[in-house]
Write a protein that holds these residues in place. Structure first.
Motif, mmCIF file in Angstrom:
data_model
loop_
_atom_site.group_PDB
_atom_site.id
_atom_site.type_symbol
_atom_site.label_atom_id
_atom_site.label_comp_id
_atom_site.label_asym_id
_atom_site.label_seq_id
_atom_site.Cartn_x
_atom_site.Cartn_y
_atom_site.Cartn_z
ATOM 1 N N LEU A 228 0.848 -1.198 0.000
ATOM 2 C CA LEU A 228 0.000 0.000 0.000
ATOM 3 C C LEU A 228 0.878 1.240 0.000
ATOM 4 C CD1 LEU A 228 -2.737 -1.155 2.531
ATOM 5 C CD2 LEU A 228 -2.725 -1.326 0.045
ATOM 6 N N ARG A 229 1.838 1.240 -0.898
ATOM 7 C CA ARG A 229 2.793 2.338 -0.964
ATOM 8 C C ARG A 229 2.212 3.514 -1.752
ATOM 9 N NH1 ARG A 229 7.871 -1.306 -2.876
ATOM 10 N NH2 ARG A 229 6.370 -1.705 -4.526
ATOM 11 N N PRO A 230 2.742 4.702 -1.548
ATOM 12 C CA PRO A 230 2.243 5.874 -2.279
ATOM 13 C C PRO A 230 2.300 5.675 -3.792
ATOM 14 C CG PRO A 230 3.667 6.571 -0.481
ATOM 15 C CD PRO A 230 3.770 5.077 -0.556
ATOM 16 N N GLU A 231 3.278 4.887 -4.275
ATOM 17 C CA GLU A 231 3.394 4.680 -5.720
ATOM 18 C C GLU A 231 2.151 4.023 -6.302
ATOM 19 O OE1 GLU A 231 7.507 4.773 -3.959
ATOM 20 O OE2 GLU A 231 5.593 3.807 -3.463
ATOM 21 N N LEU A 232 1.491 3.170 -5.508
ATOM 22 C CA LEU A 232 0.286 2.516 -5.998
ATOM 23 C C LEU A 232 -0.837 3.533 -6.190
ATOM 24 C CD1 LEU A 232 -1.305 0.054 -6.824
ATOM 25 C CD2 LEU A 232 -1.631 -0.524 -4.407
ATOM 26 N N LEU A 233 -0.991 4.427 -5.223
ATOM 27 C CA LEU A 233 -1.980 5.499 -5.383
ATOM 28 C C LEU A 233 -1.619 6.417 -6.538
ATOM 29 C CD1 LEU A 233 -3.029 6.715 -1.809
ATOM 30 C CD2 LEU A 233 -4.475 5.649 -3.550
ATOM 31 N N ASP A 234 -0.331 6.690 -6.698
ATOM 32 C CA ASP A 234 0.103 7.540 -7.816
ATOM 33 C C ASP A 234 -0.278 6.914 -9.158
ATOM 34 O OD1 ASP A 234 1.197 9.330 -6.044
ATOM 35 O OD2 ASP A 234 3.254 8.611 -6.271
#
Length: 367
Positions: A228-234
């Motif tokens: 659930l890292r920020p890269e996934l949301l990005d």
């Protein structure tokens, strides 16, 4: 079968190593390379014996120092290749390069912290009849550089009407040994590029989604290593900018749900993007009942292992019925995965499923 044996006793090692890549985990090997000149070939007299049928007795030579690694072909019958290009003179190798001795494939690694992030150096391809079918890592690089994935879509249907309410994106290719997602992602994990492949699959799935039914929902998968890292949301933000009106559901693997607070924050981030959330393969491992109650995803996809032959399994039917009742009471839509028989579909409806997916309603296909 292609085994690899280090014939010379290791008294010293360099930072360089070779990782043998194959579809068969039993054939995997990581060889720490000693400094000096090292011969590779089928013969037991080679420093590194590579027992592939297409490999010559004395196939190639490595020149190893602390700072550099070169490969030289030794007039082999079926050729030595670097990144699918045939070696005709000494070639300098770097971390992330793919070394191929005929049909046997190695990933070049540098034993240092920088090796944790492998960067592909594939600059082009050549056709090599009959040999390249065993090059799984090289095939993966073609997928990543040429984006040669054919997204297939499998319907999620209303069980009462059998009409599609949406589609799940499933990746396919025509490359040998990499046709199915399991094979693709297995190769990607060997090269440390599973997250990059997952992002590409979602991106192409959105680009080529042309449903017959207006308002269809698109279900997109994640890889467990994305967490659930920020890269996934990005990556989801980029898709939302590309398709502002598309109804999207992101399927989250249970391996990503290691921290309840992170799941809640991720859920909030998805809501801001107007992207819905599904828990995938529910019941395959941990049931994640706490996350189900406190995060309340929009969808829960029940694992095929719970659905297969459910009409014959009284105890399992009662278990699933209780879970479906709980999810329905929380306002969560339940999807039964892997339905192949009419009797399974009937029981799923009886115990509270409204939605289903499986070969009974259609196999994955290009739209």
């Amino acid at each position: 079968m292609s085994t690899v044996i280090l014939s010379r006793a290791l008294t010293k090692t360099s930072p360089w190593r070779l990782k043998k890549c194959s579809r068969d985990p039993a054939e995997h090997a990581v060889i720490e390379l000693p400094p000096g000149r090292i011969t590779l070939g089928r013969s037991s007299e080679s420093d590194i014996q590579v027992a592939g049928l297409s490999v010559s007795k004395q196939h190639a030579q490595l020149i190893v120092t602390e700072d550099s690694l070169f490969v030289r072909d030794l007039s082999s019958t079926n050729g030595t290749f670097v990144n699918r290009k045939r070696v005709t003179q000494d070639v300098l190798l770097g971390p992330g390069d793919i070394l191929q001795l005929a049909d046997t494939e190695f990933l070049v690694q540098l034993n240092s912290p920088t090796q944790l992030q492998i960067e592909s150096k594939v600059a082009g391809t050549v056709e090599v009849d009959g040999i390249e079918s065993s090059w799984v890592i090289s095939g993966l690089q073609r997928i990543l550089t040429e984006r040669c994935i054919d997204p297939h879509y499998q319907a999620v249907v209303d069980l009462a009407t059998r009409m599609p309410i949406g589609y799940e994106v499933l990746a396919r290719t025509t490359l040998p040994n990499l046709e199915m997602p399991l094979e693709m992602f297995y190769a990607a994990e060997q090269a440390g590029q599973e997250v990059e492949l997952s992002v590409m699959c979602r991106d192409l799935g959105v680009d080529r989604f042309l449903p017959n039914e207006p308002g269809s929902i698109l279900f997109l998968n994640t890889h467990p290593h994305e967490r659930l890292r920020p890269e996934l949301l990005d990556s989801m933000h980029a898709l939302r900018l590309k398709e502002p009106e598309l109804r999207i559901v992101l399927e989250l693997h249970e391996a990503a749900m290691t921290n309840l607070s992170d799941v809640k924050n991720f859920r909030t981030g998805l809501k801001a993007l107007e992207v819905q959330l599904a828990f995938d393969d529910f019941g395959a491992g941990q049931s994640r009942l706490k996350e189900l109650a406190e995060v309340a995803p929009d969808y829960v996809k029940f694992d095929i292992g719970l659905i297969r032959d459910i009409h014959k399994a009284t105890a399992r039917r009662k278990l699933v019925e209780g879970l479906v009742s709980l999810a329905n009471s929380l306002g969560i839509a339940c999807i039964a995965e892997g339905i192949e028989q009419t009797s399974e579909s009937k029981v799923c409806q009886e115990i509270g499923f409204r939605l289903g997916q499986g070969y009974l309603f259609g196999r994955p296909a290009m739209l």
